[in-house]
Design an enzyme around this catalytic site. Structure first.
Site, PDB file in Angstrom:
ATOM      1  N   LYS A 219     -97.793 -36.497   0.455  1.00  0.00           N
ATOM      2  CA  LYS A 219     -96.665 -35.559   0.433  1.00  0.00           C
ATOM      3  C   LYS A 219     -97.156 -34.150   0.065  1.00  0.00           C
ATOM      4  O   LYS A 219     -98.300 -33.962  -0.323  1.00  0.00           O
ATOM      5  CB  LYS A 219     -95.589 -36.055  -0.545  1.00  0.00           C
TER       6      LYS A 219
HETATM    7  C1  LIG Z   1     -92.299 -41.027   0.928  1.00  0.00           C
HETATM    8  C2  LIG Z   1     -90.853 -41.161   1.138  1.00  0.00           C
HETATM    9  C3  LIG Z   1     -90.012 -41.866   0.246  1.00  0.00           C
HETATM   10  C4  LIG Z   1     -90.533 -42.708  -0.864  1.00  0.00           C
HETATM   11  O1  LIG Z   1     -91.355 -42.046  -1.708  1.00  0.00           O
HETATM   12  P1  LIG Z   1     -92.240 -42.854  -2.770  1.00  0.00           P
HETATM   13  O2  LIG Z   1     -92.557 -41.790  -3.759  1.00  0.00           O
HETATM   14  O3  LIG Z   1     -93.439 -43.357  -2.045  1.00  0.00           O
HETATM   15  O4  LIG Z   1     -91.417 -43.935  -3.340  1.00  0.00           O
HETATM   16  C5  LIG Z   1     -88.653 -41.840   0.459  1.00  0.00           C
HETATM   17  N1  LIG Z   1     -88.125 -41.201   1.512  1.00  0.00           N
HETATM   18  C6  LIG Z   1     -88.892 -40.537   2.391  1.00  0.00           C
HETATM   19  C7  LIG Z   1     -88.246 -39.831   3.527  1.00  0.00           C
HETATM   20  C8  LIG Z   1     -90.275 -40.521   2.247  1.00  0.00           C
HETATM   21  O5  LIG Z   1     -91.024 -39.893   3.153  1.00  0.00           O
END
Ligand SMILES: *Cc1c(COP(=O)(O)O)cnc(C)c1O
Length: 382
Positions: free
Chosen positions: A184
């Site tokens: 991210k």
């Molecule tokens: C990555 C992601 C999540 C979940 O995030 P985590 O921190 O891995 O639990 C939820 N929604 C979207 C759209 C994502 O890309």
């Protein structure tokens, strides 16, 4: 596999290493002063009253639902073109999901009209997702929520540092949730943040994050408390100081990282403008965080061939996303759902490499490889 151009990469240097090492030397690893600083800085950066750092965005979404009292018998309207965590979090509460289609192939976020068509007497909330860090139609959707007296939750996993009309994505609603997963825009490995301006939601999240306890180990270590009560059925959804320390460094880099992502994105848009590809969000307003670079292949194109050609060049791609309602578990649970635009996007989307440390040479290699592959496909040479 050793990629010449990976899909994503960390923007880490000595600063992250030093931050982690400082925590190790402090000898306090679980949620404490560093996490408090991270939350304060994040809340300031996003312009919101309360921010709670948690283990990941999935649990942040779960807490957002619980904080608003969503549970069995309720329905939450959500997109299907998102990561499965968006709707899993709703199901954890015992509530049901109602899927709404996206706007179009050039705008892959949930449609305000489709949302309105899904509202029933059981609907309690709308969950939106800012795909790629591009603002969904949040103002229109907030109006729909107000009109029907529904809560609004933002899955802002892709969107730290993004805004529209000067207001941060994740702060347009009752609660916004961010992800700090490795790939991210702000990376801590695992990690997430829930933000809200609502005092009642904040109070709930504060206790539910740590077993429903009234005081934390950190408070007791500080001598602020010697015992605790348990006032709710909570969870261990805490983050730790190592990740919070990484988060603080990454937050300082966020604006610069997002700017570089934007520069690469605009370059891609320009290079692919007459390529026959649909370029989602190239006309969208606001100030995105440019989390990923999605393209939509022409109708009938062989996506596997396209991906394989790029792989041959050492270029990693991905798909964002296989639709949630197409997964076996969801298919069994929700029979016979049809979302034509989501299904078309899920079948034709490819995500190209995009990360802040990407060199101009790497961008050029992707551009040339995509051009070559499109030309080969046009000639029907496969
Ligand atoms: C990555 C992601 C999540 C979940 O995030 P985590 O921190 O891995 O639990 C939820 N929604 C979207 C759209 C994502 O890309």
């Amino acid at each position: 596999m050793e990629w010449r151009v990976p899909l994503a990469d960390l923007n880490f240097d000595d600063e992250e290493e030093k931050a982690v090492s400082d925590v190790l030397h402090s000898r306090w690893l679980t949620m404490g002063a560093v996490t408090q600083e991270f939350e304060k800085e994040f809340a300031e950066a996003e312009g919101v009253k309360y921010a709670f750092a948690v283990s990941n965005a999935t649990v942040a979404l779960h807490l957002a639902c619980l904080g608003l009292g969503i549970g069995p018998g309720d329905e939450v309207i959500a997109p299907s073109l998102t990561f499965v965590a968006t709707t899993n979090a709703v199901l954890y509460t015992g509530a049901d999901v109602r899927f709404a289609d996206i706007i179009g192939l050039d705008e892959l976020t949930i449609s305000p009209e489709a949302i309105e068509r899904q509202i029933t007497h059981r609907t309690r909330a709308i969950m939106v997702m800012h795909y790629g860090g591009y603002p969904c139609r949040i103002e229109e959707i907030a109006a729909v929520a107000r009109k029907h007296n529904l809560f609004l939750i933002e899955d802002a996993a892709h969107a730290p540092g993004a805004s529209i009309q000067g207001r941060s994505l994740g702060t347009w609603s009752d609660a916004g949730c961010f992800s700090f997963f490795s790939n991210k825009n702000l990376s801590t490995g695992e990690g997430g943040m829930l933000v809200t301006d609502r005092e009642d939601v904040a109070a709930k999240v504060r206790t539910l994050r740590s077993h429903g306890m009234t005081t934390l180990t950190w408070d007791r270590h500080q001598g602020h408390a010697y015992s605790y009560d348990v006032v709710d059925l909570g969870y261990n959804y805490r983050i730790d100081e190592i990740r919070s320390a990484l988060g603080r460094v990454q937050l300082k880099k966020l604006a610069g990282s997002n700017a570089r992502r934007g520069e690469i994105t605009r370059h891609y848009w320009q290079e692919f403008s007459n390529s026959g590809l649909v370029l989602p969000f190239s006309q969208v307003e606001g100030s995105p965080s440019y989390h990923i670079f999605p393209i939509i292949l022409p109708e009938g194109a062989d996506r596997k061939y396209f991906i394989d050609c790029l792989r041959e060049e050492g270029i990693q791609t991905s798909i964002h996303y296989p639709s949630i309602h197409g997964f076996s578990y969801y298919q069994k649970r929700y029979l016979g759902i049809s979302l034509p635009v989501t299904e078309a996007a899920a079948a034709r989307e490819v995500t190209l490499p995009l990360y802040p440390t990407m060199t101009d040479e790497a961008v050029e290699l992707v551009v040339q490889s995509v051009r070559k592959t499109m030309a080969a496909m046009g000639k029907g040479s496969h």
